[in-house]
Write an enzyme that holds these catalytic residues in place. Sequence first.
Site, PDB file in Angstrom:
ATOM      1  N   ALA A 120      21.155 -29.682 -29.569  1.00  8.37           N
ATOM      2  CA  ALA A 120      22.008 -28.802 -28.760  1.00  8.37           C
ATOM      3  C   ALA A 120      21.780 -29.138 -27.296  1.00  8.37           C
ATOM      4  CB  ALA A 120      21.672 -27.338 -29.026  1.00  8.37           C
ATOM      5  N   SER A 121      22.840 -28.988 -26.507  1.00  8.09           N
ATOM      6  CA  SER A 121      22.724 -29.201 -25.062  1.00  8.09           C
ATOM      7  C   SER A 121      23.658 -28.232 -24.356  1.00  8.09           C
ATOM      8  CB  SER A 121      23.092 -30.649 -24.694  1.00  8.09           C
ATOM      9  OG  SER A 121      22.897 -30.871 -23.311  1.00  8.09           O
ATOM     10  N   ALA A 122      23.170 -27.665 -23.257  1.00  5.76           N
ATOM     11  CA  ALA A 122      23.962 -26.684 -22.514  1.00  5.76           C
ATOM     12  C   ALA A 122      23.892 -26.987 -21.027  1.00  5.76           C
ATOM     13  CB  ALA A 122      23.459 -25.274 -22.832  1.00  5.76           C
ATOM     14  N   SER A 123      24.244 -26.013 -20.204  1.00  2.00           N
ATOM     15  CA  SER A 123      24.389 -26.249 -18.780  1.00  2.00           C
ATOM     16  C   SER A 123      23.059 -26.461 -18.062  1.00  2.00           C
ATOM     17  CB  SER A 123      25.133 -25.075 -18.129  1.00  2.00           C
ATOM     18  OG  SER A 123      24.457 -23.862 -18.393  1.00  2.00           O
ATOM     19  N   ILE A 124      21.971 -25.882 -18.575  1.00  2.00           N
ATOM     20  CA  ILE A 124      20.671 -25.952 -17.911  1.00  2.00           C
ATOM     21  C   ILE A 124      19.704 -26.877 -18.639  1.00  2.00           C
ATOM     22  CG2 ILE A 124      18.660 -24.618 -17.158  1.00  2.00           C
ATOM     23  CD1 ILE A 124      21.177 -24.021 -15.557  1.00  2.00           C
ATOM     24  N   VAL A 127      18.004 -29.009 -26.384  1.00  2.12           N
ATOM     25  CA  VAL A 127      17.028 -28.555 -27.363  1.00  2.12           C
ATOM     26  C   VAL A 127      16.741 -29.653 -28.389  1.00  2.12           C
ATOM     27  CG1 VAL A 127      16.396 -26.675 -28.920  1.00  2.12           C
ATOM     28  CG2 VAL A 127      18.050 -26.256 -27.097  1.00  2.12           C
ATOM     29  N   LYS A 141      13.170 -26.363 -25.975  1.00  2.31           N
ATOM     30  CA  LYS A 141      14.220 -26.377 -24.953  1.00  2.31           C
ATOM     31  C   LYS A 141      13.643 -26.977 -23.678  1.00  2.31           C
ATOM     32  CE  LYS A 141      15.916 -22.447 -23.291  1.00  2.31           C
ATOM     33  NZ  LYS A 141      16.799 -21.257 -23.116  1.00  2.31           N
ATOM     34  N   ASP A 272      24.527 -12.991 -20.410  1.00  2.00           N
ATOM     35  CA  ASP A 272      25.137 -14.253 -20.839  1.00  2.00           C
ATOM     36  C   ASP A 272      25.591 -14.142 -22.289  1.00  2.00           C
ATOM     37  OD1 ASP A 272      26.029 -16.811 -21.062  1.00  2.00           O
ATOM     38  OD2 ASP A 272      24.100 -17.787 -20.808  1.00  2.00           O
TER      39      ASP A 272
END
Length: 428
Positions: A120-124, A127, A141, A272
Amino acid sequence: MTDERKIPEGRLGRLARLAAVGARTGASMLRGTSAADAAANKAAEMLGTLRGLAAKAGQMASYVDGMVPEAQREAYETAMRKLRNAAPTSSPVAIRTRVEEELGAPIDKLFAEWDEQPFASASIGQVHRARLGNGREVAVKVQHPGIEKAVESDLENADVLGGMVAVLGPKRLEPKAVLAELRARFTEELDYELEARRQRAFTALHQGDRSIRIPEVIAERSSKRVLTSELVAGKTLEEACEADQAIRERYADTLWRFVFKGNLVGGMFNADPHPGNYLFQDDGSIIFLDFGCVQPIEGERLTLARNLHLAALRRDEPAFGDIATKILLTEGGVYERMAVAYSRRCFEPIFASPFRITRPYAASLVEGIREMKNEVLSKKDGNFVQLPPGMLFMNRLQFGFYSVLARLDVTIDYAAVEETFLREAGLV
């Protein structure tokens, strides 16, 4: 195969890329469906590369009803959903270096197994799966290298902040107050030690509730920029929406309890409501992730918030209006009337309970902010006052959370849900 990209960190470089997104998006809205599809995909790609606050704005567009014009909604939701579920990643070497520097040892000494490819990858951050020496599977993370400078650049970019504020609140907000609040909340998201403490606090608050699950933090493998928790899995929101009605009802009940018990009992609201932070289970329970953006509710503001909900539960319209004016610190006039009416619209799920939250209803809340801006905030005699601290992010919660519930498409007695946990806490 992962999509690896280095984060542009400089303020001017990020601003130029955002300007390109805006120009392409605006032009596509004049040219029809195929142009919208292409522009949406390009916008998702560019926002993903930027990450930081720019990516958060794009992620919001993927699930908040009313953010994108109806004619382009499907194209942009589809493209931005890809960004929401899997933002571009940082390189394995950069991530490995960051973990080793943060935890003070080589990866193979810290973990018996380490998966170089993030799941998984997000804005910050992103993982990775790993295994501890005792055999326990964990999720690690790790913040994207360069994200601190990227977020700082975004906080200095009026265009980024203006875009987010245009959705979250009125444009005439005091610039210093807006900057201070945005800076505080988004800077906190870079502190994984703070997030770990909040994760434990939410775990303690919901202890014993089998429908609410929160992963355990592994303290000895965590730091300011690395957060290790037990590895968990579950269905996405899109998959959850395909479940039988009875299970979807349990999902909606659980989501409401998690959010408002946190607000009213715990004095913490998780600002969020990103659908990727919910992992839906077959039995109707939900695993909740990501406690980086949490707004404290304390003192008189907590008392007023509780009283506002109690007035709604009693269907006491006059009391609700009086308390709303105290929370919003209004001074009469057109703005007060519209702001109280807007607050009342947000509480319709309680006043009209049992209630079905629909996508048009969720979109109407975004439209309500626009109505206030158009009717009041452009006038000098509208008695406009600045939003009190915390209200900017409450709008973010309201828009996003209701949009998630709308996709579950069920009728729930939200008033009964609130009465139950408030009575258990001795508040009613």
